[in-house]
Enzyme design. Structure first.
Site, mmCIF file in Angstrom:
data_model
loop_
_atom_site.group_PDB
_atom_site.id
_atom_site.type_symbol
_atom_site.label_atom_id
_atom_site.label_comp_id
_atom_site.label_asym_id
_atom_site.label_seq_id
_atom_site.Cartn_x
_atom_site.Cartn_y
_atom_site.Cartn_z
ATOM 1 N N SER A 257 61.381 -67.286 -1.448
ATOM 2 C CA SER A 257 61.283 -65.957 -2.054
ATOM 3 C C SER A 257 60.130 -65.182 -1.435
ATOM 4 C CB SER A 257 61.046 -66.084 -3.555
ATOM 5 O OG SER A 257 59.725 -66.535 -3.769
ATOM 6 N N LYS A 258 60.080 -63.910 -1.764
ATOM 7 C CA LYS A 258 59.025 -63.021 -1.273
ATOM 8 C C LYS A 258 57.630 -63.588 -1.525
ATOM 9 C CE LYS A 258 60.752 -59.420 0.630
ATOM 10 N NZ LYS A 258 60.510 -59.632 2.035
#
Ligand code: GLU
Length: 501
Positions: A257-258
């Site tokens: 994820s980011k």
């Protein structure tokens, strides 16, 4: 290789343009491409933009550009062409409509008027009862006339597919035999209306009509597969073979994820990862070439080797962990292999433009072409990505201010350091600018270093030239900086020392 050699292999990547090009999609694209290459197959690029709200045209281009950057050229696709187009779902509305109507006519799908609240209440009741929530619509057996009358009266509705209740079995190319119980899936929504198809329907139809033989995609889509197989069969199509690739995980085992870092191909490109390194790295996300039994390092592989060795049957079932260290390591190996002039061009074009502009505003003179090339040569060993260039080698352009005491080697002192720097200056002054080269300078300075102590001579020399505690060797620095700039920096070091207490 696949068994049925008569059938042309056709694979696809079918991204929904709802964001930039995710590395997971890039990995799926790569595995499809490899599978196609191995089987003399065709690689199709299709845009799944039935979700009008989330799909954005502006996300399409980066996907195609990203594929091309990786060296993956689709054989068919939007703006590329091919005999099974259009390749954008938003341009295929008439096709979907015909099939939704056909499913309704054949009683394989039906209008459902249950409200969202009703569906949700039923779901919660089943969950509370410990059951798998399967929606059984009270409208399943409504007569066509009644249903159409409600539609004509403007009652809100969707169209549900009559999911067969039996077992749905298939052989996944990666995961082997898989089976789902149709009863636990229930009648799912395939369209909001006759002319408003949803994802499962359009995707199944596209695979069928584009003659896709193998659908290789992320494991997150596995639960779609029984629905899509049933839907294909209901429309009398033979479903493709499916292969579900392991999820890409961050090192802690979570979804990439980011929060972990960059997740799109664009970000990696912008940071200066090379396409060859990315191709190599992505190919190893869930796949590994055959062990040869030797300790030979099999990880760095050329595009051709990967195409030759790739085997979908060797794709792992467990999650594929993203290792930034491995990507950096691979990228550095590819950077080292680059032609120096090419690398310089690329750096100037995309990675140091702003830095150079800033320096030019400050009136800092630019290095000669010879110095540039030597600098880039040195940078190859030091950069994991091209955006590291300036951070690693900024001192060549402009010397930062430093503490004079840092020029002094361990137990040495100011006087000895000044004396040694002056001796080096004399050597440099006696060397002609044309002869100002690494080997020559090394030969001239080393006897002094042996006599006075290596640390005592080489440390202050290196520090005076770079202003850094860690840097390339003093001879490499002299070689890049040239006679004039080197002498200026030594003068400065001597006066800094003289002024220090
Ligand atoms: N459009 C889907 C996605 O972007 C992929 C569908 C598929 O590969 O079957 O997740």
């Amino acid at each position: 290789m696949i068994k049925d050699s008569k059938k042309q292999v056709r694979v696809r990547i079918a991204p929904s343009p709802t964001g930039y090009f995710h590395v997971g999609t890039a990995r799926a694209a790569l595995f499809n491409y490899l599978f196609a290459k191995q089987n003399n197959g065709v690689f199709i690029f299709r845009i799944e933009d039935t979700d009008e709200v989330r799909s954005k045209k502006e996300y399409e281009k980066p996907i195609l550009e990203g594929l091309r950057w990786l060296g993956i050229e689709p054989d068919e696709g939007p703006d590329i062409g091919g005999e099974f187009g259009p390749y954008r779902q938003s341009e295929r509305a008439d096709i979907y409509k015909t099939y939704v109507q056909k499913l309704l006519d054949e009683n394989k799908a039906y209008y459902c008027f249950a409200s969202k609240e009703e569906v949700e209440a039923r779901r919660e009741a089943m969950l509370a009862d410990g059951q798998t929530p399967v929606f059984i619509s009270p409208y399943k057996d409504l007569s066509k006339e009644e249903a159409l009358a409600k539609v004509a009266a403007g009652e809100a509705h969707v169209i549900r597919f009559k999911m067969p209740e039996g077992e749905i079995k298939f052989k996944d190319l990666v995961r082997g035999e898989i089976s789902f119980d149709g009863k636990l899936i229930g009648d799912f929504v395939i369209a909001r209306d006759v002319d408003k198809p949803l994802f499962h329907l359009s995707s199944v139809l596209d695979d069928a009509l584009m003659k896709i033989t193998h659908a290789i995609r992320g494991e997150d889509l596995l639960s779609n597969t029984p629905r899509q197989i049933a839907l294909a069969k209901a429309m009398n199509f033979e479903p493709p073979e499916y292969g579900h690739l392991p999820l890409i995980l961050d090192p802690k085992g979570g979804k990439l994820s980011k929060r972990f870092g960059a997740t799109t191909l664009e970000e990696y490109k912008e940071q200066g990862y090379l396409p060859e390194a990315m191709f190599n790295f992505l190919s190893l996300l869930g796949w590994h070439p055959k062990e040869t039994g030797s300790s030979q390092n099999l990880e760095k592989m050329s595009r051709e080797e990967i195409i030759e060795e790739f085997d979908i049957a060797r794709v792992q079932k467990g999650g594929a962990v993203w290792s930034s260290e491995k990507l950096d390591w691979l990228n550095n190996l590819y950077i080292r292999e680059m032609d120096t002039e090419e690398l310089l061009k690329l750096l100037k074009k995309d990675f140091i433009k702003d830095d150079l502009e800033r320096l030019s505003v400050q009136g800092v003179p630019m290095p000669s072409q010879r110095s540039w090339l030597k600098m880039v040569e040195l940078s190859k060993e030091r950069m994991n990505k091209l955006s590291d260039f300036f951070a690693e080698l900024h001192f060549f352009f402009k010397l930062a201010s430093y503490e004079a005491n840092d020029l002094i080697w361990k137990n040495s002192d100011k006087e000895r350091t000044i004396e040694n720097l002056q001796s080096v200056e004399q050597i440099l002054e006696g060397t002609s600018p044309d002869n100002f080269e690494l080997k020559v300078l090394e030969e001239k300075i080393m006897p002094l270093a042996e006599e006075k102590g290596r640390g005592d001579v080489l440390w202050p020399l290196r520090f005076a030239l770079s202003g850094q505690k860690a840097s390339p060797s003093p001879f490499e620095l002299l070689d890049v900086l040239g006679k004039q700039e080197s002498l200026l920096r030594l003068d400065l070091a001597i006066s800094n020392l003289a002024a220090s207490s």
